[in-house]
Scaffold this motif. Structure first.
Motif, PDB file in Angstrom:
ATOM      1  N   LEU A   1       4.802   8.605  -8.850  1.00 47.44           N
ATOM      2  CA  LEU A   1       6.030   9.391  -9.035  1.00 47.44           C
ATOM      3  C   LEU A   1       6.241   9.912 -10.458  1.00 47.44           C
ATOM      4  N   PRO A   2       6.044   9.133 -11.520  1.00 47.80           N
ATOM      5  CA  PRO A   2       6.251   9.700 -12.867  1.00 47.80           C
ATOM      6  C   PRO A   2       5.327  10.887 -13.171  1.00 47.80           C
ATOM      7  N   ALA A   3       4.053  10.762 -12.840  1.00 45.50           N
ATOM      8  CA  ALA A   3       3.118  11.874 -13.077  1.00 45.50           C
ATOM      9  C   ALA A   3       3.453  13.051 -12.174  1.00 45.50           C
TER      10      ALA A   3
ATOM     11  N   LEU B   1      11.800  13.538  -3.311  1.00 44.86           N
ATOM     12  CA  LEU B   1      12.020  13.257  -1.886  1.00 44.86           C
ATOM     13  C   LEU B   1      10.775  12.646  -1.248  1.00 44.86           C
ATOM     14  N   SER B   2       9.643  13.193  -1.595  1.00 48.44           N
ATOM     15  CA  SER B   2       8.390  12.712  -1.030  1.00 48.44           C
ATOM     16  C   SER B   2       8.085  11.292  -1.492  1.00 48.44           C
ATOM     17  N   GLY B   3       8.240  11.045  -2.778  1.00 48.52           N
ATOM     18  CA  GLY B   3       7.983   9.705  -3.309  1.00 48.52           C
ATOM     19  C   GLY B   3       8.932   8.660  -2.758  1.00 48.52           C
TER      20      GLY B   3
ATOM     21  N   ALA C   1       0.819  -1.218   0.000  1.00 51.83           N
ATOM     22  CA  ALA C   1       0.000   0.000   0.000  1.00 51.83           C
ATOM     23  C   ALA C   1       0.851   1.266   0.000  1.00 51.83           C
ATOM     24  N   MET C   2       2.086   1.192   0.431  1.00 51.16           N
ATOM     25  CA  MET C   2       2.970   2.351   0.430  1.00 51.16           C
ATOM     26  C   MET C   2       3.836   2.400  -0.833  1.00 51.16           C
ATOM     27  N   ILE C   3       4.394   1.271  -1.211  1.00 55.39           N
ATOM     28  CA  ILE C   3       5.377   1.242  -2.291  1.00 55.39           C
ATOM     29  C   ILE C   3       4.728   1.336  -3.676  1.00 55.39           C
TER      30      ILE C   3
ATOM     31  N   ILE D   1       8.363   5.327  -0.254  1.00 54.95           N
ATOM     32  CA  ILE D   1       8.910   3.991  -0.519  1.00 54.95           C
ATOM     33  C   ILE D   1       9.647   3.474   0.715  1.00 54.95           C
ATOM     34  N   PHE D   2      10.422   4.343   1.370  1.00 53.25           N
ATOM     35  CA  PHE D   2      11.128   3.921   2.583  1.00 53.25           C
ATOM     36  C   PHE D   2      10.166   3.616   3.727  1.00 53.25           C
TER      37      PHE D   2
END
Length: 131
Positions: free
Chosen positions: A29-31, A46-48, A20-22, A52-53
């Protein structure tokens, strides 16, 4: 037998949280980078990657994973909020944070509602910029 089942259940919940996070981070991220002005694309990145982290370290109660989880959450949250404000859609988080007050009063868990409002603010802002 019961303990094995519980461990399996906890692992299933952790795996769903990670997905649900990754997955949304990779899909968004691309958009997100595409609609971002060049000067602030780093905030979207940074946010994206922070998101992921967060997904990569779901066990926030463990010592090492907890540190990664909380730092990534902070980076993701601050970068998202600054990005939204710099794109001119500061009203989204303002309105959604107001709803956090009610949801926290009704259901507790304030950080959960703040995170949800930030996610929704980012999605709304990206959607509006794509139009």
């Amino acid at each position: 037998e019961m303990q094995r089942s519980l461990v399996g259940s906890e692992m299933c919940i952790r795996d769903r949280f990670q997905a649900a996070m990754i997955v949304p981070a990779f899909l968004l991220l691309p958009a997100w980078l595409d609609v971002s002005p060049v000067e602030i694309q780093f905030l979207a990145f940074l946010s994206g990657t922070g998101l992921i982290f967060v997904g990569a370290a779901p066990c926030f109660k463990l010592e090492l994973e907890g540190k990664v989880h909380y730092i990534a959450t902070g980076v993701c949250g601050v970068a998202s909020l600054v990005w939204i404000c710099l794109t001119g859609y500061w009203l989204f988080p303002l309105l959604l944070f107001a709803s956090c007050i009610y949801l926290t009063y009704r259901y507790q868990r304030p950080m959960f509602w703040v995170e949800c409002s930030l996610f929704l603010s980012v999605y709304l802002t990206v959607f509006c910029l794509l139009l």
